[in-house]
Structure formats: structure tokens, C-alpha cells
Motif scaffolding. Structure first.
Motif, mmCIF file in Angstrom:
data_model
loop_
_atom_site.group_PDB
_atom_site.id
_atom_site.type_symbol
_atom_site.label_atom_id
_atom_site.label_comp_id
_atom_site.label_asym_id
_atom_site.label_seq_id
_atom_site.Cartn_x
_atom_site.Cartn_y
_atom_site.Cartn_z
ATOM 1 N N UNK A 66 0.828 -1.213 0.000
ATOM 2 C CA UNK A 66 0.000 0.000 0.000
ATOM 3 C C UNK A 66 0.857 1.255 0.000
ATOM 4 N N UNK A 67 1.928 1.249 0.751
ATOM 5 C CA UNK A 67 2.821 2.418 0.750
ATOM 6 C C UNK A 67 3.457 2.614 -0.630
ATOM 7 N N UNK A 71 2.869 5.779 -3.168
ATOM 8 C CA UNK A 71 3.964 6.553 -3.767
ATOM 9 C C UNK A 71 3.838 6.565 -5.290
ATOM 10 N N UNK A 72 3.472 5.439 -5.887
ATOM 11 C CA UNK A 72 3.299 5.380 -7.348
ATOM 12 C C UNK A 72 2.156 6.292 -7.791
ATOM 13 N N UNK A 73 1.067 6.289 -7.046
ATOM 14 C CA UNK A 73 -0.063 7.153 -7.392
ATOM 15 C C UNK A 73 0.317 8.624 -7.266
ATOM 16 N N UNK A 74 1.037 8.978 -6.227
ATOM 17 C CA UNK A 74 1.467 10.371 -6.056
ATOM 18 C C UNK A 74 2.443 10.783 -7.157
ATOM 19 N N UNK A 75 3.336 9.888 -7.544
ATOM 20 C CA UNK A 75 4.271 10.191 -8.632
ATOM 21 C C UNK A 75 3.507 10.385 -9.953
ATOM 22 N N UNK A 76 2.513 9.533 -10.207
ATOM 23 C CA UNK A 76 1.692 9.687 -11.401
ATOM 24 C C UNK A 76 0.906 10.986 -11.382
ATOM 25 N N UNK A 77 0.369 11.345 -10.224
ATOM 26 C CA UNK A 77 -0.358 12.600 -10.094
ATOM 27 C C UNK A 77 0.558 13.799 -10.333
#
Length: 98
Positions: A66-67, A71-77
Motif C-alpha cells: 500500500x505504501x 507513492x506510485x499514485x502520487x508520482x503519477x499525479x
């Protein structure tokens, strides 16, 4: 051999790799309709598959997964936000779109 020789050699390797990948990905001037549709689908739709994959991994994974997915979602955003800001800063018409 000095340190700059190693850097020059690495630059040559990266340049050759860059040229090989570009040549492999380079499309003809008039691609076949099926290839054009496949390329358009990949360019416009596969981002959703990545998003769904991140969401599923986050739902099914443990705390560590989940962490990582967060982080992947935040980087994509961050990447999509940068893309939007660049597009707003340099508006222009993309060929084939209005």
C-alpha cells in the motif's frame, strides 16, 4: 584510462541505445489503419489499466504494498499535473485535434 574516458564510453553506449530504441519505435509516415488504431488505443487507454492495477494492488496488498502504490499514485499525479501545467503554459493546437 581516465574518468572522462569512462563517461565518454557510457555516453556512446547510451546514444547507441537511444538510436536503436527510437528506430524500433519509429512509425512510417502512413501506417496501416489497424496499427494506427492500436497505437492510439495504447496511447490513450492504457493509462487507465495502470491506474486500475495500482488500485487493485493497493486494495489487495499489505502495508508495504500500500505504501508503494501510494507513492506510485502520487508520482503519477505529479507527472500528470506537470503535463497539465506545461500544456497551459504553452498552448498550441496538436495536429489532428481541435
Amino acid at each position: 584510462m581516465s574518468g572522462t574516458d569512462g563517461l565518454t564510453g557510457m555516453a556512446n553506449v547510451m546514444g547507441n541505445l537511444n538510436f536503436a530504441l527510437f528506430s524500433w519505435l519509429n512509425a512510417p509516415e502512413r501506417p496501416a489503419p489497424a496499427m494506427l488504431h492500436l497505437a492510439t488505443f495504447c496511447a490513450e487507454s492504457l493509462i487507465w489499466a495502470v491506474s486500475v492495477g495500482i488500485g487493485l494492488a493497493w486494495l489487495r496488498g499489505g502495508e508495504s504494498v500500500r505504501r508503494t502504490m501510494q507513492a506510485a499514485a502520487l508520482a503519477g499525479l505529479a507527472g500528470l499535473s506537470a503535463n497539465l501545467l506545461i500544456g497551459l503554459a504553452w498552448p498550441g493546437r496538436i495536429r489532428g485535434r481541435s
